[in-house]
Scaffold this motif. Structure first.
Motif, PDB file in Angstrom:
ATOM      1  N   LEU A   1     -37.137 -30.170  -6.634  1.00  0.00           N
ATOM      2  CA  LEU A   1     -38.032 -31.093  -5.917  1.00  0.00           C
ATOM      3  C   LEU A   1     -37.901 -32.448  -6.604  1.00  0.00           C
ATOM      4  CD1 LEU A   1     -40.918 -28.506  -5.699  1.00  0.00           C
ATOM      5  CD2 LEU A   1     -39.663 -29.419  -3.735  1.00  0.00           C
ATOM      6  N   THR A   2     -36.753 -33.078  -6.452  1.00  0.00           N
ATOM      7  CA  THR A   2     -36.473 -34.304  -7.203  1.00  0.00           C
ATOM      8  C   THR A   2     -36.289 -35.519  -6.288  1.00  0.00           C
ATOM      9  OG1 THR A   2     -34.113 -33.730  -7.318  1.00  0.00           O
ATOM     10  CG2 THR A   2     -35.504 -33.048  -9.164  1.00  0.00           C
ATOM     11  N   HIS A   3     -35.057 -35.892  -6.048  1.00  0.00           N
ATOM     12  CA  HIS A   3     -34.758 -37.133  -5.331  1.00  0.00           C
ATOM     13  C   HIS A   3     -33.390 -36.952  -4.689  1.00  0.00           C
ATOM     14  CE1 HIS A   3     -33.690 -41.368  -4.724  1.00  0.00           C
ATOM     15  NE2 HIS A   3     -34.991 -41.639  -4.819  1.00  0.00           N
ATOM     16  N   PRO A   4     -33.163 -37.545  -3.517  1.00  0.00           N
ATOM     17  CA  PRO A   4     -31.835 -37.398  -2.885  1.00  0.00           C
ATOM     18  C   PRO A   4     -30.678 -37.803  -3.804  1.00  0.00           C
ATOM     19  CG  PRO A   4     -33.386 -38.365  -1.330  1.00  0.00           C
ATOM     20  CD  PRO A   4     -34.114 -38.258  -2.646  1.00  0.00           C
ATOM     21  N   ASP A   5     -30.901 -38.744  -4.731  1.00  0.00           N
ATOM     22  CA  ASP A   5     -29.813 -39.159  -5.627  1.00  0.00           C
ATOM     23  C   ASP A   5     -29.508 -38.120  -6.705  1.00  0.00           C
ATOM     24  OD1 ASP A   5     -29.732 -41.520  -4.282  1.00  0.00           O
ATOM     25  OD2 ASP A   5     -30.832 -42.672  -5.805  1.00  0.00           O
ATOM     26  N   ALA A   6     -30.456 -37.232  -6.971  1.00  0.00           N
ATOM     27  CA  ALA A   6     -30.313 -36.289  -8.091  1.00  0.00           C
ATOM     28  C   ALA A   6     -29.959 -34.877  -7.641  1.00  0.00           C
ATOM     29  CB  ALA A   6     -31.616 -36.246  -8.882  1.00  0.00           C
ATOM     30  N   VAL A   7     -30.278 -34.564  -6.406  1.00  0.00           N
ATOM     31  CA  VAL A   7     -30.254 -33.159  -5.991  1.00  0.00           C
ATOM     32  C   VAL A   7     -28.858 -32.532  -6.034  1.00  0.00           C
ATOM     33  CG1 VAL A   7     -30.114 -33.680  -3.491  1.00  0.00           C
ATOM     34  CG2 VAL A   7     -31.112 -31.528  -4.258  1.00  0.00           C
ATOM     35  N   MET A   8     -27.827 -33.316  -5.704  1.00  0.00           N
ATOM     36  CA  MET A   8     -26.477 -32.720  -5.659  1.00  0.00           C
ATOM     37  C   MET A   8     -26.058 -32.203  -7.035  1.00  0.00           C
ATOM     38  SD  MET A   8     -25.205 -32.537  -2.699  1.00  0.00           S
ATOM     39  CE  MET A   8     -23.431 -32.548  -2.643  1.00  0.00           C
ATOM     40  N   GLY A   9     -26.243 -33.029  -8.055  1.00  0.00           N
ATOM     41  CA  GLY A   9     -25.869 -32.627  -9.417  1.00  0.00           C
ATOM     42  C   GLY A   9     -26.660 -31.408  -9.869  1.00  0.00           C
TER      43      GLY A   9
END
Ligand SMILES: NC(=O)C1=CN([C@@H]2O[C@H](COP(=O)(O)OP(=O)(O)OC[C@H]3O[C@@H](n4cnc5c(N)ncnc54)[C@H](OP(=O)(O)O)[C@@H]3O)[C@@H](O)[C@H]2O)C=CC1
Ligand SMILES: O=C(O)C1=N[C@H](C(=O)O)C[C@H](O)C1
Length: 251
Positions: A55-63
């Motif tokens: 439950l983070t941020h679209p910029d972080a989720v992939m990693g």
């Protein structure tokens, strides 16, 4: 029976904090890691996490999700920003990790999942369909992941039924006045202090109108869906897109 070992990523956020509480309160689950920005994901492997909730941020989720899949940790993902390209990349990682499951849930709220289902069912019966989503002003993305998914489902249903394009005589407009175009469905985003997460699907036909509305009044509304995802994802290898697949809904 041993408890399922769960980690929350984004644990200090609005949703993450709620998820931490929900996991801690569940008798069959054990919270083994709660990480936020700038904390090492290796905490999850070190703690022996079996399922991670992102439950983070679209910029972080992939990693984050790539780390989970590569380490055999099942993932329940509420974070938005899932384009076709991102989903293809995820499918690639999962192909190398048979047995690992990832649930991406545009919305964990049961009412929101039903809204999407009802909108898809109704879409072919009306000339016009537009989606209005309304959220708190701290939200990073617009339109919401739920609204995008809702519009895609509406568009798919209308295509399958052979519906013509929606009537719209607009010939001059300020930028954004008609909303974002998602597969031919206008989607409008409102950001307003005091709101949590809300959506209306407006359907118009000859002399009638149908409105399907859902309101999440508190983030606790998402927690039964989060917990369902956590419990089900270890038995669902590969990618599951949408909580509805775990809800045994009749069509
Ligand atoms: N599927 C669903 O039902 C729902 C989905 N959501 C989605 O969930 C996501 C989070 O929403 P919300 O809780 O409101 O957002 P918040 O901004 O309140 O919380 C996100 C948290 O994640 C942290 N974070 C950012 N990057 C990383 C990282 N790389 N690793 C670990 N933690 C990180 C943030 O830290 P910092 O503040 O320092 O940036 C913050 O603490 C959004 O994409 C939202 O759309 C929200 C509600 C329901
Ligand atoms: O950011 C939010 O708050 C929410 N995000 C999700 C979305 O973008 O659809 C789910 C819900 O609308 C709350």
């Amino acid at each position: 029976m041993s408890k399922l070992r769960v980690a929350v990523i984004g644990a200090k956020g609005r949703m993450g904090a709620e998820a931490v509480q929900a996991v801690e309160a569940a008798e069959d689950l054990e919270l083994v890691a709660a990480v936020d920005r700038d904390e090492a994901l290796e905490t999850l492997t070190g703690a022996g996490a079996q399922v991670a909730v992102d439950l983070t941020h679209p910029d972080a989720v992939m990693g984050n999700v790539e780390f989970c899949v590569r380490n055999g940790i099942h993932a329940v993902v509420g974070t938005t920003g899932w384009t076709d390209e991102r989903l293809d990349a995820l499918r690639g990682w999962l192909a190398d990790a048979p047995g690992t499951g990832v649930l991406i849930a545009p919305n964990f709220g049961i009412g929101a999942v039903l809204t999407m289902r009802f909108a898809r069912q109704a879409a072919r019966f009306f000339d016009s369909v537009e989606v209005v989503e309304l959220h708190h002003p701290g939200k990073a993305d617009a339109p919401s992941g739920t609204a995008v998914r809702t519009a895609q489902l509406i568009a798919e249903a209308r295509r399958e039924a052979g519906c013509p394009p929606q009537p719209d005589a607009t010939s001059t407009a300020l930028d954004g006045a008609r909303g974002a175009d998602v597969d031919g469905v206008p989607v409008h985003a409102v950001r307003l202090r005091g709101l949590v997460a809300h959506q209306e699907v407006l359907l118009g036909g000859e002399g009638e109108m149908l409105t399907i509305r859902h309101d999440s009044l508190h983030r606790s509304s998402f927690m039964p869906g989060v917990l369902l995802g956590v419990r089900r994802v270890p038995t669902a290898p590969g990618l599951t897109f949408g909580l509805e697949h775990f809800l045994d809904l009749d069509d």
